[in-house]
Design a protein around this motif. Structure first.
Motif, PDB file in Angstrom:
ATOM      1  N   ARG A 169     -12.453  64.114 -76.668  1.00  0.00           N
ATOM      2  CA  ARG A 169     -11.083  64.426 -76.236  1.00  0.00           C
ATOM      3  C   ARG A 169     -11.021  64.608 -74.725  1.00  0.00           C
ATOM      4  O   ARG A 169     -10.103  64.100 -74.064  1.00  0.00           O
ATOM      5  N   ALA A 170     -11.992  65.326 -74.171  1.00  0.00           N
ATOM      6  CA  ALA A 170     -11.990  65.556 -72.727  1.00  0.00           C
ATOM      7  C   ALA A 170     -12.152  64.250 -71.957  1.00  0.00           C
ATOM      8  O   ALA A 170     -11.473  64.032 -70.939  1.00  0.00           O
ATOM      9  N   LEU A 171     -13.030  63.383 -72.436  1.00  0.00           N
ATOM     10  CA  LEU A 171     -13.248  62.114 -71.745  1.00  0.00           C
ATOM     11  C   LEU A 171     -12.027  61.211 -71.844  1.00  0.00           C
ATOM     12  O   LEU A 171     -11.646  60.549 -70.866  1.00  0.00           O
ATOM     13  N   LEU A 172     -11.385  61.183 -73.008  1.00  0.00           N
ATOM     14  CA  LEU A 172     -10.184  60.365 -73.177  1.00  0.00           C
ATOM     15  C   LEU A 172      -9.048  60.857 -72.287  1.00  0.00           C
ATOM     16  O   LEU A 172      -8.332  60.046 -71.678  1.00  0.00           O
ATOM     17  N   VAL A 173      -8.884  62.173 -72.214  1.00  0.00           N
ATOM     18  CA  VAL A 173      -7.829  62.729 -71.358  1.00  0.00           C
ATOM     19  C   VAL A 173      -8.100  62.407 -69.892  1.00  0.00           C
ATOM     20  O   VAL A 173      -7.193  62.021 -69.137  1.00  0.00           O
ATOM     21  N   ARG A 174      -9.366  62.553 -69.477  1.00  0.00           N
ATOM     22  CA  ARG A 174      -9.718  62.240 -68.087  1.00  0.00           C
ATOM     23  C   ARG A 174      -9.460  60.781 -67.769  1.00  0.00           C
ATOM     24  O   ARG A 174      -8.882  60.450 -66.720  1.00  0.00           O
ATOM     25  N   ASP A 175      -9.876  59.893 -68.667  1.00  0.00           N
ATOM     26  CA  ASP A 175      -9.674  58.468 -68.435  1.00  0.00           C
ATOM     27  C   ASP A 175      -8.194  58.116 -68.410  1.00  0.00           C
ATOM     28  O   ASP A 175      -7.753  57.275 -67.610  1.00  0.00           O
ATOM     29  N   ALA A 176      -7.417  58.743 -69.287  1.00  0.00           N
ATOM     30  CA  ALA A 176      -5.982  58.461 -69.315  1.00  0.00           C
ATOM     31  C   ALA A 176      -5.315  58.879 -68.009  1.00  0.00           C
ATOM     32  O   ALA A 176      -4.437  58.173 -67.486  1.00  0.00           O
ATOM     33  N   ARG A 177      -5.731  60.001 -67.459  1.00  0.00           N
ATOM     34  CA  ARG A 177      -5.161  60.445 -66.184  1.00  0.00           C
ATOM     35  C   ARG A 177      -5.536  59.499 -65.051  1.00  0.00           C
ATOM     36  O   ARG A 177      -4.704  59.180 -64.182  1.00  0.00           O
ATOM     37  N   LEU A 178      -6.788  59.049 -65.042  1.00  0.00           N
ATOM     38  CA  LEU A 178      -7.216  58.116 -63.992  1.00  0.00           C
ATOM     39  C   LEU A 178      -6.475  56.785 -64.106  1.00  0.00           C
ATOM     40  O   LEU A 178      -6.088  56.191 -63.089  1.00  0.00           O
ATOM     41  N   ILE A 179      -6.280  56.327 -65.328  1.00  0.00           N
ATOM     42  CA  ILE A 179      -5.552  55.070 -65.521  1.00  0.00           C
ATOM     43  C   ILE A 179      -4.113  55.212 -65.069  1.00  0.00           C
ATOM     44  O   ILE A 179      -3.535  54.303 -64.464  1.00  0.00           O
ATOM     45  N   TRP A 180      -3.502  56.359 -65.349  1.00  0.00           N
ATOM     46  CA  TRP A 180      -2.130  56.581 -64.937  1.00  0.00           C
ATOM     47  C   TRP A 180      -2.008  56.588 -63.411  1.00  0.00           C
ATOM     48  O   TRP A 180      -1.026  56.102 -62.847  1.00  0.00           O
ATOM     49  N   ARG A 181      -3.007  57.146 -62.745  1.00  0.00           N
ATOM     50  CA  ARG A 181      -2.971  57.167 -61.282  1.00  0.00           C
ATOM     51  C   ARG A 181      -3.179  55.771 -60.697  1.00  0.00           C
ATOM     52  O   ARG A 181      -2.718  55.498 -59.584  1.00  0.00           O
ATOM     53  N   ARG A 182      -3.885  54.927 -61.431  1.00  0.00           N
ATOM     54  CA  ARG A 182      -4.163  53.566 -60.955  1.00  0.00           C
ATOM     55  C   ARG A 182      -3.469  52.560 -61.863  1.00  0.00           C
ATOM     56  O   ARG A 182      -4.085  51.630 -62.395  1.00  0.00           O
ATOM     57  N   ARG A 183      -2.168  52.752 -62.040  1.00  0.00           N
ATOM     58  CA  ARG A 183      -1.424  51.913 -62.981  1.00  0.00           C
ATOM     59  C   ARG A 183      -1.469  50.445 -62.583  1.00  0.00           C
ATOM     60  O   ARG A 183      -1.506  49.558 -63.429  1.00  0.00           O
ATOM     61  N   GLY A 184      -1.456  50.190 -61.279  1.00  0.00           N
ATOM     62  CA  GLY A 184      -1.491  48.795 -60.828  1.00  0.00           C
ATOM     63  C   GLY A 184      -2.769  48.092 -61.246  1.00  0.00           C
ATOM     64  O   GLY A 184      -2.736  46.955 -61.727  1.00  0.00           O
ATOM     65  N   ASP A 185      -3.901  48.776 -61.086  1.00  0.00           N
ATOM     66  CA  ASP A 185      -5.175  48.182 -61.489  1.00  0.00           C
ATOM     67  C   ASP A 185      -5.252  48.022 -63.005  1.00  0.00           C
ATOM     68  O   ASP A 185      -5.821  47.049 -63.507  1.00  0.00           O
TER      69      ASP A 185
END
Length: 230
Positions: free
Chosen positions: A14-30
């Protein structure tokens, strides 16, 4: 499995998925690049074939498979690269949960952010290529079985090259031979469906490969990460 391990595994995932989701949201263009690349591939094929309905319909299954495969390959080098650069991989190795489990969770996130959107958009892309409606279920089933397999195989390759700089071409060269059998069975099942043949054998092969990869790929990728970081 003891009662104390399961919550730890679930909590780590859960912690890893939440972290990855936040990083993806910050880098939506990529994050949108693989989907846009697949759309570009489909559009170029449609233009190259002149928009002829019959020609597009005959090659639509293979084009969709190539678009999904190349889009996943585009994002493969970044699977563990960011974690290696910021020191997260070292923390994974010291974590109280098995490293293969964290690798499996990261691979799932990679599939969910690269292949799953394309899988959802497949009916729309199929319309662009004039895919016959009777072949759409075969395309969807083959992609549903094949795309997780591609992500798992790609995770092993990405783990092998995580310690190298500028390994984009090397990742592609190592991954393509592993991807070819998946492409053959996946696109072949769509071609067999178009000819009215039984596609169960191809789907069973993809399913068997997926089960084996679910068991072995995280273990192999974890071992490769340990080797690459030592």
């Amino acid at each position: 499995m003891t009662p104390g391990i399961a919550p730890t595994l679930a909590g780590a995932a859960r912690a890893l998925l939440v972290r990855d989701a936040r990083l993806i949201w910050r880098r939506r263009g990529d994050a949108l690049q693989p989907a846009l690349f697949a759309l570009l591939v489909v559009t170029l094929f449609a233009l190259a074939l002149g928009g002829e309905r019959e020609a597009l319909g005959r090659s639509a299954g293979a084009v969709l498979w190539l678009a999904v495969l190349l889009a996943g390959l585009l994002a493969l080098d970044t699977l563990f690269r960011g974690d290696a650069e910021d020191g997260s991989l070292e923390q994974w190795m010291l974590a109280p949960v098995p490293l293969p489990w964290l690798v499996a969770v990261r691979t799932f996130m990679h599939w969910a952010t690269t292949a799953l959107p394309l899988l959802i958009a497949t009916p729309v892309l199929a319309q662009m290529l004039h895919l016959p409606a009777a072949q759409l279920p075969a395309v969807m089933v083959s992609l549903a079985l094949g795309t997780p397999l591609l992500s798992l195989l790609g995770a092993v390759v990405a783990a092998l090259t995580v310690g190298m700089r500028r390994s984009g071409i090397l990742v592609a060269l190592l991954a393509l031979p592993l991807y070819v059998p998946v492409l053959v069975f996946g696109a072949g099942s769509v071609a067999a469906s178009a000819q009215g043949l039984d596609v169960t054998g191809a789907w069973l092969m993809l399913g068997a490969g997926l089960i084996l990869a679910l068991v072995l790929a995280p273990l192999a990728a974890a071992a490769a990460i340990r080797i690459s970081l030592n």
